[in-house]
Write a protein that holds these residues in place. Structure first.
Motif, PDB file in Angstrom:
ATOM      1  N   THR A 172       0.836  -1.204   0.000  1.00 38.00           N
ATOM      2  CA  THR A 172       0.000   0.000   0.000  1.00 38.00           C
ATOM      3  C   THR A 172       0.868   1.249   0.000  1.00 38.00           C
ATOM      4  O   THR A 172       0.580   2.231  -0.701  1.00 38.00           O
ATOM      5  CB  THR A 172      -0.935   0.008   1.220  1.00 38.00           C
ATOM      6  N   ARG A 207       2.274   1.805  -3.493  1.00 38.74           N
ATOM      7  CA  ARG A 207       1.247   2.392  -4.362  1.00 38.74           C
ATOM      8  C   ARG A 207       1.116   3.880  -4.111  1.00 38.74           C
ATOM      9  O   ARG A 207       1.037   4.690  -5.051  1.00 38.74           O
ATOM     10  CB  ARG A 207      -0.087   1.678  -4.129  1.00 38.74           C
ATOM     11  N   ARG A 254       1.879   7.286  -6.588  1.00 41.06           N
ATOM     12  CA  ARG A 254       0.748   8.142  -6.961  1.00 41.06           C
ATOM     13  C   ARG A 254       0.908   9.581  -6.455  1.00 41.06           C
ATOM     14  O   ARG A 254       0.043  10.408  -6.715  1.00 41.06           O
ATOM     15  CB  ARG A 254      -0.563   7.543  -6.428  1.00 41.06           C
ATOM     16  N   LEU A 275      -2.596   0.585 -11.938  1.00 45.47           N
ATOM     17  CA  LEU A 275      -1.510  -0.237 -11.400  1.00 45.47           C
ATOM     18  C   LEU A 275      -2.055  -1.530 -10.804  1.00 45.47           C
ATOM     19  O   LEU A 275      -3.099  -1.530 -10.142  1.00 45.47           O
ATOM     20  CB  LEU A 275      -0.768   0.513 -10.303  1.00 45.47           C
ATOM     21  N   LEU A 327      -0.318  -4.314  -8.290  1.00 46.69           N
ATOM     22  CA  LEU A 327       0.840  -4.709  -7.504  1.00 46.69           C
ATOM     23  C   LEU A 327       0.585  -6.093  -6.918  1.00 46.69           C
ATOM     24  O   LEU A 327      -0.567  -6.477  -6.685  1.00 46.69           O
ATOM     25  CB  LEU A 327       1.115  -3.714  -6.370  1.00 46.69           C
ATOM     26  N   LEU A 385      -6.931  -0.590  -4.158  1.00 43.26           N
ATOM     27  CA  LEU A 385      -6.025   0.375  -3.533  1.00 43.26           C
ATOM     28  C   LEU A 385      -6.477   1.817  -3.779  1.00 43.26           C
ATOM     29  O   LEU A 385      -5.802   2.758  -3.401  1.00 43.26           O
ATOM     30  CB  LEU A 385      -4.608   0.189  -4.089  1.00 43.26           C
ATOM     31  N   ASP A 394      -6.416   1.174  -9.218  1.00 45.32           N
ATOM     32  CA  ASP A 394      -5.260   0.414  -8.751  1.00 45.32           C
ATOM     33  C   ASP A 394      -5.700  -0.759  -7.879  1.00 45.32           C
ATOM     34  O   ASP A 394      -6.607  -0.626  -7.040  1.00 45.32           O
ATOM     35  CB  ASP A 394      -4.314   1.313  -7.961  1.00 45.32           C
TER      36      ASP A 394
END
Length: 340
Positions: free
Chosen positions: A251, A254, A258, A281, A283, A306, A310
């Protein structure tokens, strides 16, 4: 509360902690990336001044990289993931080795009279030969390596992931993320929480590092994999629980990618990508541990949001520790994983 609600709560908690401290951590990571880019030319030049003698591997870290200067660049020299010396590289090309005194109780190494000496000296040769012989003494390494097991497994996995693509590679299309061509652990602004209900707590510059950070190509898409390594599979650290740490760190990655204020595009390039950050994204959060009695698979390839488009996809790597071939330090393709 079901397990996936707990996972989503971890994501929300981490994002809230980062939002509450956004000015501090974005400023810190922008500074890190700016200094890495500023120093990269002479760091790469310095790296060319010595040859890595396996089984000793060269590691770097954010602190040494951002504090490097044109006169001296430092690296950490590790044996099976444990630091055994520091390499100091001068701008004239001279390389010196400074022993790490804490290794002696673990390796029973008889230190030389001088603790720092030239990389090409006879003393340095003796130092390297000691670890080469220890590496080749398979049974001695097994008998004495229990206290260093997690570091050893981390080094084994990095070596395995660094292979070129071949049939002998346990997981295809995967490579470690390096820091200017050296192994490193990506730092985070989080440390393990002492509170029972929390996984991590915000700690700014004093946060812990991600065990293994890799990039992986899946079809025509590239992903970052955040891996949490455990040296045993036991009831109190079952994979479906242990993966929470990987979720927390993923997290953060990410959010780092961003936030323009954190120099996100620069970090994306430092992670090894040559194209812009994707609009959506994906991940991977991965738990890596030996096969045991508690290898749960209920979270296999499950996805968590996320924010925006994402997503975080959950994976495992379970391996039989008995298949680790210590003579040539590789993990055989006998490995069960949801990444392939």
């Amino acid at each position: 509360m079901d397990l996936f609600s707990e996972y989503n709560n971890i994501i929300s908690m981490v994002q809230e902690l980062l939002n509450n401290n956004v000015n501090e951590w974005t400023s810190n990571y922008k500074r890190y990336s700016d200094l890495i880019m500023e120093n990269q030319s002479f760091i790469k030049d310095a790296r060319k001044n010595f040859h890595q003698w396996e089984p000793l591997y060269v590691y770097s870290n954010i602190s040494d990289t951002i504090n490097a200067n044109k006169s001296t660049v430092k690296y950490s020299l590790r044996f099976e993931g444990q630091k055994v010396a520091t390499l100091n590289i001068k701008n004239n090309g001279n390389v010196s080795l400074k022993e790490n005194n804490s290794i002696y109780k673990n390796f029973e190494y008889i230190k030389t009279d001088d603790t720092e000496y030239d990389w090409n000296s006879e003393k340095a040769k003796k130092f390297r030969n000691y670890f080469k012989k220890r590496f080749e003494d398979n049974q001695q390494r097994i008998d004495n390596g229990k206290s260093n097991l997690e570091h050893r497994l981390e080094s084994l996995l990095l070596t395995e992931f660094s292979k070129s693509e071949s049939k002998n590679k346990a997981i295809l299309n995967i490579q470690p993320v390096t820091l200017l061509d050296s192994r490193f652990q990506m730092p985070t602004p989080f440390s393990a929480s002492k509170a029972k209900d929390n996984i991590v707590e915000y700690s700014g510059k004093n946060g812990g590092g991600i065990d293994i950070l890799t990039r992986m190509r899946k079809g025509n898409r590239a992903r970052i994999c955040i891996m949490e390594l455990k040296d045993e599979c036991i009831s109190r650290e079952r994979p479906e629980k242990a993966i929470k740490q990987a979720i927390a760190y993923a997290t953060f990655i990410r959010e780092l990618l961003r936030h323009e204020e954190a120099n996100n595009e620069c970090w994306w390039k430092l992670f090894g990508f040559s194209f812009p950050i994707p609009k959506d994204l994906i991940l991977n959060a991965v738990i890596v541990m030996p096969i045991g009695d508690y290898n749960d698979k209920s979270f296999e390839k499950k996805r968590l949001s996320l924010g925006g488009n994402d997503q975080l996809e959950l994976h495992y790597i379970y391996f039989d520790e008995n298949t680790v071939n210590n003579d040539i330090i590789k993990i055989k393709p006998i490995m069960e994983t949801s990444l392939n």
